[in-house]
Design a protein around this motif. Structure first.
Motif, PDB file in Angstrom:
ATOM      1  N   UNK A 129       0.499  -1.431   0.317  1.00 33.22           N
ATOM      2  CA  UNK A 129      -0.043   0.157  -0.387  1.00 33.22           C
ATOM      3  C   UNK A 129       1.073   0.796  -0.538  1.00 33.22           C
ATOM      4  N   UNK A 131       0.543   5.346   0.830  1.00 33.49           N
ATOM      5  CA  UNK A 131      -0.880   6.176   1.196  1.00 33.49           C
ATOM      6  C   UNK A 131      -0.642   7.674   0.299  1.00 33.49           C
ATOM      7  N   UNK A 135       4.970   9.102   4.003  1.00 33.64           N
ATOM      8  CA  UNK A 135       5.467   8.691   4.673  1.00 33.64           C
ATOM      9  C   UNK A 135       6.029   7.466   4.939  1.00 33.64           C
ATOM     10  N   UNK A 136       7.050   8.178   4.622  1.00 37.13           N
ATOM     11  CA  UNK A 136       8.531   7.420   5.497  1.00 37.13           C
ATOM     12  C   UNK A 136       8.773   7.306   6.953  1.00 37.13           C
ATOM     13  N   UNK A 137       9.687   6.272   6.827  1.00 41.22           N
ATOM     14  CA  UNK A 137      10.380   5.772   8.618  1.00 41.22           C
ATOM     15  C   UNK A 137      11.372   7.100   8.763  1.00 41.22           C
ATOM     16  N   UNK A 138      11.554   7.721   9.419  1.00 38.10           N
ATOM     17  CA  UNK A 138      12.342   8.909  10.174  1.00 38.10           C
ATOM     18  C   UNK A 138      13.334   7.976   9.924  1.00 38.10           C
ATOM     19  N   UNK A 139      13.845   7.950   9.485  1.00 38.05           N
ATOM     20  CA  UNK A 139      15.313   6.207   9.162  1.00 38.05           C
ATOM     21  C   UNK A 139      16.127   6.768   7.536  1.00 38.05           C
ATOM     22  N   UNK A 185      13.868  12.140   5.036  1.00 37.88           N
ATOM     23  CA  UNK A 185      12.898  13.299   5.278  1.00 37.88           C
ATOM     24  C   UNK A 185      13.866  14.656   4.520  1.00 37.88           C
ATOM     25  N   UNK A 199       9.463   1.295  -0.987  1.00 43.05           N
ATOM     26  CA  UNK A 199       9.897   0.417   0.215  1.00 43.05           C
ATOM     27  C   UNK A 199       8.205  -0.742  -0.416  1.00 43.05           C
ATOM     28  N   UNK A 200       7.707  -0.264  -0.899  1.00 41.87           N
ATOM     29  CA  UNK A 200       5.882  -1.294  -1.210  1.00 41.87           C
ATOM     30  C   UNK A 200       6.757  -2.414  -2.178  1.00 41.87           C
TER      31      UNK A 200
ATOM     32  N   UNK B 210       2.993   6.981   9.877  1.00 40.74           N
ATOM     33  CA  UNK B 210       4.143   5.870  10.220  1.00 40.74           C
ATOM     34  C   UNK B 210       3.851   4.267  10.767  1.00 40.74           C
ATOM     35  N   UNK B 216       1.538  -1.661   6.862  1.00 46.97           N
ATOM     36  CA  UNK B 216       1.424  -2.224   5.284  1.00 46.97           C
ATOM     37  C   UNK B 216       1.791  -2.805   4.719  1.00 46.97           C
ATOM     38  N   UNK B 217       3.249  -2.520   5.356  1.00 47.21           N
ATOM     39  CA  UNK B 217       4.456  -3.371   4.983  1.00 47.21           C
ATOM     40  C   UNK B 217       4.325  -4.632   5.724  1.00 47.21           C
ATOM     41  N   UNK B 325      14.283  12.951  15.460  1.00 43.01           N
ATOM     42  CA  UNK B 325      14.256  12.717  14.205  1.00 43.01           C
ATOM     43  C   UNK B 325      12.874  12.802  14.165  1.00 43.01           C
ATOM     44  N   UNK B 326      12.894  14.245  13.361  1.00 46.56           N
ATOM     45  CA  UNK B 326      11.535  15.182  12.512  1.00 46.56           C
ATOM     46  C   UNK B 326      10.580  14.270  11.973  1.00 46.56           C
TER      47      UNK B 326
END
Lengths: 299, 327
Positions: A129, A131, A135-139, A185, A199-200, B210, B216-217, B325-326
């Motif tokens: 999915x 969105x 909405x990437x992870x803060x990584x 980010x 990512x998906x 998040x 979803x993954x 982590x913003x």
């Protein structure tokens, strides 16, 4: 295969293709098989009498449709018509909403994904999915892409390779190959959304659901994502919810038009009004409501 | 008229409209707006007060601390391992040892014990409340947790002395009624709500998008919590733990009651030992005449506590910046 060719693929051919796909890919318990929907094209995912409730509120009812393999299907309709609700049923994201309840069947290769023995993680690994808002992870960029394979315990011999393939698949590799360790980010909104697509696809899904993937993006980034969708459709089955009718017309092969009409008690319940080829929906819709919507006279 | 351009048909103005030719408008204030100025003055003084109090504390520490260090060398104070400030003649500087290390090690030991208790329980509670509990459970649970933070510390002190110490005594072989481990554990209980409540706030503030992305993954709840929510909330969690440390270092009542009044340079948590705050409580409430050596020692230890808390705050600001982590 070009887009025009795809459009002319007959129902029968598609059936054959999805059958072979089901032989090779599906290992979910087969005890919950659902008979095909009459009249609908036999696809990767088939909805039979789908009805969704949020507590007592009936959000969507009586949805019967089917999503063809390696096609883009667009779900359109005015706000509150239930199209996003339907989309979120397809990989059980509605499980996360307290009080949400699904009736009817969502059959993935004939297996009801709401069946008892079904593992939701298996479902989501096969049906990815993207969105509305990126909405990437803060990584780091790398860790974002590697996240899915890691959490689902995919046996990966070479993660670098998986990450590169996913980023190439999302047309992002050339832009980020020198900064894979940097935080996601730092990317622009459009790049972030393509990262979410990468990512998906890193978990090698068969289906990708997209919930208004371009609504937070500018026209240039939108065009890039649309091109990418068309490209991805040669490998993946894509189902997209969009408010942008030009977008639906540009990228999709089939379109479902939803609308919500109030019943006697004033409750608005979403329904599928018309589901056909995109050409037909935009060129010669059968239902007057569809025509009113796509010509901008309502919604 | 149909050929009129946008600027009113004056080609010589080059696309810009011509200068205003009508009467000028009055844009000055129509009323003095005194209320607004008063409100601003009140707010500024409220903000200034806390700064002034801090400055006042530092200033009032300065003279007595300077006096203290004319009699005791900084090296002896910081590195000496014996503290006998309340022994012997009240007005004699030379018959006492002024090594503060026993008090510092006792403070740090008890703080460490309390963190060993408070961090796992506090974070566990925060993760449960933020990620697992239903909204209903959270609504009931969180206020109860916060009540725990409002229990007077003297109650915790007696809990340590009369409940925890007798329980631990046969188990660990504590001699006497004082120990560092017992007040350390109870202090841990005291900090749990602080760490839990603030960490829960930080984790709840992580956007739902998040979590959805993670689910979803194909991630499960624990993976989502550990790999996505926790790192994203880390700066708030670090801040919560640092606040817990500050409270533990500054805590007085529990240690005064349950750790004893003997300054003891030891790493054995089963022994009782006086902490820095414990000494301040003892000396300030006892017979300490103004101008006596132990009177000045109070200020020296107060200043050291101030510096230690300041250092911890500075380290925490750096940590928070590093891990922020913003999203």
């Amino acid at each position: 295969m070009t887009r025009s060719e795809q459009r002319t693929v007959s129902t029968e051919q598609r059936t054959n293709k999805s059958d072979t796909a089901s032989e090779s890919q599906v290992t979910i318990e087969r005890s919950n098989t659902v008979p095909p929907v009459e009249g609908a094209p036999d696809g990767v995912i088939t909805l039979k009498d789908l009805e969704v409730f949020y507590s007592d509120f009936r959000a969507v009812t009586n949805v019967n449709m089917s999503f063809g393999s390696r096609e883009i299907t667009a779900l359109i309709g005015p706000s509150g018509c239930g199209k996003s609700t339907v989309l979120r049923c397809l990989n059980r994201m509605n499980d996360l909403v307290p009080g949400a309840r699904v009736e009817g069947a969502v059959a993935y290769h004939g297996v009801d994904i709401y069946g008892e023995d079904v593992d939701v993680i298996e479902v989501r690994r096969r049906i990815g999915m993207v969105f509305q808002k990126p909405n990437p992870f803060p990584k780091s960029i790398y860790d974002n892409v590697a996240y899915g394979p890691r959490v689902t315990g995919m046996k990966v011999s070479d993660m670098d390779n998986v990450v590169e393939r996913a980023l190439r698949g999302a047309a992002l590799w050339d832009e980020v190959k020198d900064k894979l360790k940097q935080n996601a980010f730092g990317l622009s909104g459009g790049q972030q959304q393509r990262l979410c697509i990468a990512r998906a696809i890193a978990t090698s899904p068969e289906v990708i659901l997209m919930d208004e993937p371009c609504s937070a993006l500018d026209p240039i980034a939108t065009a890039k994502i649309e091109d990418l969708m068309v490209e991805l459709a040669s490998t993946y089955t894509i189902i997209i919810v969009t408010h942008n009718m030009q977008q639906a017309a540009r990228v999709s092969q089939r379109t479902g038009f939803f609308t919500a009409e109030a019943d006697d008690k004033g409750q608005r319940t979403g329904r599928l009004v018309e589901f056909d080829t995109t050409e037909h929906i935009f060129g010669n819709p059968s239902d007057a409501r569809t025509e009113a919507y796509i010509t901008g006279r309502f919604g | 008229m149909s050929t009129k351009t946008r600027d009113g048909g004056r080609p010589d103005s080059g696309g810009h409209p011509v200068a205003w030719e009508g009467p000028p408008v009055d844009l000055t204030a129509q009323s003095p707006r005194i209320g607004e100025k008063i409100i601003k003055a009140v707010l500024v003084s409220a903000a200034a007060l806390s700064v002034l109090v801090t400055v006042g504390i530092v200033a009032s520490l300065f003279a007595p601390v300077a006096e203290f260090f004319t009699h005791v060398s900084l090296g002896e104070f910081l590195f000496g391992t014996e503290w006998t400030a309340l022994f012997g003649d009240k007005f004699n500087w030379d018959d006492k040892s002024w090594g503060v290390l026993p008090l510092v090690t006792a403070t740090l030991m008890i703080t460490l014990i309390s963190l060993v208790v408070a961090v796992p329980f506090g974070l566990g509670a925060a993760i449960y409340l933020s990620e697992y509990a239903s909204p209903r459970v959270r609504k009931i649970f969180k206020p109860i947790l916060e009540i725990l933070a409002g229990v007077p510390t003297v109650v915790y002190g007696f809990l340590a002395l009369t409940v925890i110490t007798p329980i631990l005594k046969p188990l660990l072989g504590i001699e006497g009624i004082y120990s560092m481990i017992s007040p350390g554990i109870v202090m841990g209980f005291m900090i749990v709500p602080t760490i839990a409540s603030l960490s829960e706030d930080a984790m709840s503030a992580v956007p739902l998008a998040l979590r959805q992305g993670s689910y979803a993954l194909g991630a499960n709840r624990m993976q989502t919590t550990i790999r996505v929510v926790f790192p994203a909330a880390l700066s708030g969690i670090v801040a919560a733990i640092v606040l817990g440390i500050s409270r533990a270092i500054g805590e007085t009542m529990i240690v005064a009651i349950a750790a004893g009044n003997m300054p003891l340079f030891t790493a054995d948590p089963l022994k009782g030992a006086q902490t820095m705050t414990g000494f301040i409580a003892q000396a300030a409430s006892g017979d300490t005449p103004q101008g006596s050596p132990s009177y000045y020692a109070l200020f020296a230890i107060g200043a050291l506590l101030f510096v230690m808390t300041l250092l911890i705050n500075m380290i925490s600001i750096r940590l928070v910046r590093k891990y922020r982590q913003a999203y």
